[in-house]
Design an enzyme around this catalytic site. Structure first.
Site, short mmCIF file in Angstrom:
data_model
loop_
_atom_site.label_atom_id
_atom_site.label_comp_id
_atom_site.label_asym_id
_atom_site.label_seq_id
_atom_site.Cartn_x
_atom_site.Cartn_y
_atom_site.Cartn_z
N CYS A 75 0.72 -1.20 0.10
CA CYS A 75 0.23 -0.05 0.14
C CYS A 75 0.78 1.36 0.16
CB CYS A 75 -0.96 0.04 1.21
SG CYS A 75 -2.00 1.58 1.31
N HIS A 161 -2.22 -4.84 -10.55
CA HIS A 161 -2.84 -3.52 -11.14
C HIS A 161 -3.26 -3.97 -12.56
CE1 HIS A 161 -2.19 -0.75 -7.82
NE2 HIS A 161 -1.30 -1.38 -7.73
N GLU A 210 -10.14 0.15 -6.34
CA GLU A 210 -9.16 -0.72 -5.73
C GLU A 210 -9.85 -2.03 -5.28
OE1 GLU A 210 -6.83 0.42 -2.46
OE2 GLU A 210 -6.58 2.54 -3.14
N CYS A 219 -4.46 6.31 -4.83
CA CYS A 219 -4.02 4.85 -4.57
C CYS A 219 -2.45 5.03 -4.83
CB CYS A 219 -4.58 3.89 -5.57
SG CYS A 219 -3.82 2.41 -5.47
N GLY A 222 -1.22 2.33 -7.33
CA GLY A 222 -2.02 2.52 -8.53
C GLY A 222 -1.03 3.54 -9.47
N1 LIG Z 1 -6.36 -2.16 -2.37
C1 LIG Z 1 -4.76 -2.53 -2.42
C2 LIG Z 1 -4.25 -2.15 -1.14
C3 LIG Z 1 -4.11 -0.69 -0.96
C4 LIG Z 1 -3.45 -0.02 -1.96
C5 LIG Z 1 -3.55 1.63 -2.08
N2 LIG Z 1 -4.53 2.11 -1.18
C6 LIG Z 1 -2.25 2.23 -2.14
O1 LIG Z 1 -1.94 3.41 -1.62
O2 LIG Z 1 -1.23 1.51 -2.86
C7 LIG Z 1 -4.75 -4.15 -2.96
O3 LIG Z 1 -6.01 -4.92 -2.72
O4 LIG Z 1 -3.87 -4.51 -3.46
#
Ligand SMILES: N[C@H](CCC[C@H](N)C(=O)O)C(=O)O
Length: 277
Positions: A75, A161, A210, A219, A222
């Site tokens: 994250c 992703h 997400e 994100c 992301g």
């Molecule tokens: N939902 C993402 C984790 C959080 C990523 C995001 N909040 C960031 O800042 O990178 C997943 O399931 O891979």
């Protein structure tokens, strides 16, 4: 049992952060779901749990749970908030911090202005970013969805992703295509779906639906995945300004298999609280 927590966010991607170094806390998917619930709990996109390191090379371990309770590999916004959290809570005085995550170790640097720079590791374009077998050389994949074909780049930043280029993020079908791709058999572990508008070679706009949280205001992984995909496809320069609904991140990737993606952005503390568990 009373457990202290800190509510934080990275550009509006919000977190409940818990110190499990000096507190005895056993996180579970059920407890993460309860904490993340915006009506019956504190409310957040992810729950971050700071633990002692497992290896002598790192300073801490940090675990990441999505709002749906799923524990995930990485994250980006959370990493910046983690760095601010451990310093604010006196768990370290270091400005350069290394931390283990489920997706691998990363290093963070707290800048004098309070921004945090993170070495997010190398992007991976192999089919491992996609559970289905695919031609390694291909930089984009196309899936047939109910509404027609969707082309995307597949990038892993430790977490998976799918990056779709759109003419405008404002009109992108985020709420429709996000869940459709996540439910596709090609992604048995689901996927984070990014919608990228290329403004200039050094500037993109991005929205991310997400995995485990839905569309968030920002994100971090992301943003790294989108820049890596865009650069791999020849659309982007080495340094890119990424404008997300919640604010701006600076992303840098030199390209090539050896170089990591660097991310710089803010980490904000909102309030301290305590839970009765
Ligand atoms: N939902 C993402 C984790 C959080 C990523 C995001 N909040 C960031 O800042 O990178 C997943 O399931 O891979």
């Amino acid at each position: 049992m009373t457990v202290k927590f800190t509510k934080m966010h990275g550009l509006g991607n919000d977190f409940v952060v818990i110190d499990a170094v000096t507190q005895r806390v056993r996180m579970s998917p059920e407890l993460a779901r309860q904490l993340a619930d915006r009506h019956f709990g504190v409310g957040c996109d992810q729950v971050l749990v700071v633990e002692p390191p497992h290896s002598p090379e790192t300073d801490f371990c940090y675990r990441i749970f999505n709002a749906d309770g799923s524990e995930v590999e990485q994250c980006g916004n959370g990493a910046r908030c983690f760095a601010r959290f451990v310093r604010d809570h006196g768990l370290t005085m270091k400005r350069r911090i290394s931390v283990e995550t489920k997706g691998g170790a990363i290093t963070l640097r707290v800048e004098p202005d309070g921004q945090v720079t993170v070495n997010m590791g190398r992007p991976r374009f192999e089919p491992t970013a996609l559970p289905f077998q695919a031609d390694r050389a291909r930089k984009r994949y196309t899936l047939e969805l109910e509404d027609g074909p969707v082309s995307f780049a597949a990038v892993s930043m430790g977490n998976p992703h799918a990056v779709i280029r759109v003419d405008s993020v404002d009109s992108a079908p985020v709420a429709r295509l996000g869940p459709a791709l996540q439910a596709h058999p090609a992604f048995p572990k689901s996927v984070n779906v990014g919608f990228m508008e290329v403004v200039r070679r050094d500037h993109i706009r991005l929205r991310v639906f997400e995995r485990g949280a839905g569309e968030t205001l920002a994100c971090g992984t992301g943003a790294c995945a989108a820049v890596a995909a865009g650069r791999q496809l020849g659309w982007l320069a080495e340094r890119v300004r990424v404008d997300l609904p919640g604010g701006r991140l600076s992303i840098r990737w030199q390209g090539g298999r050896k170089h990591p993606v660097w991310m710089t952005g803010p980490a904000t503390r909102v309030f301290e609280g305590q839970l009765e568990l």
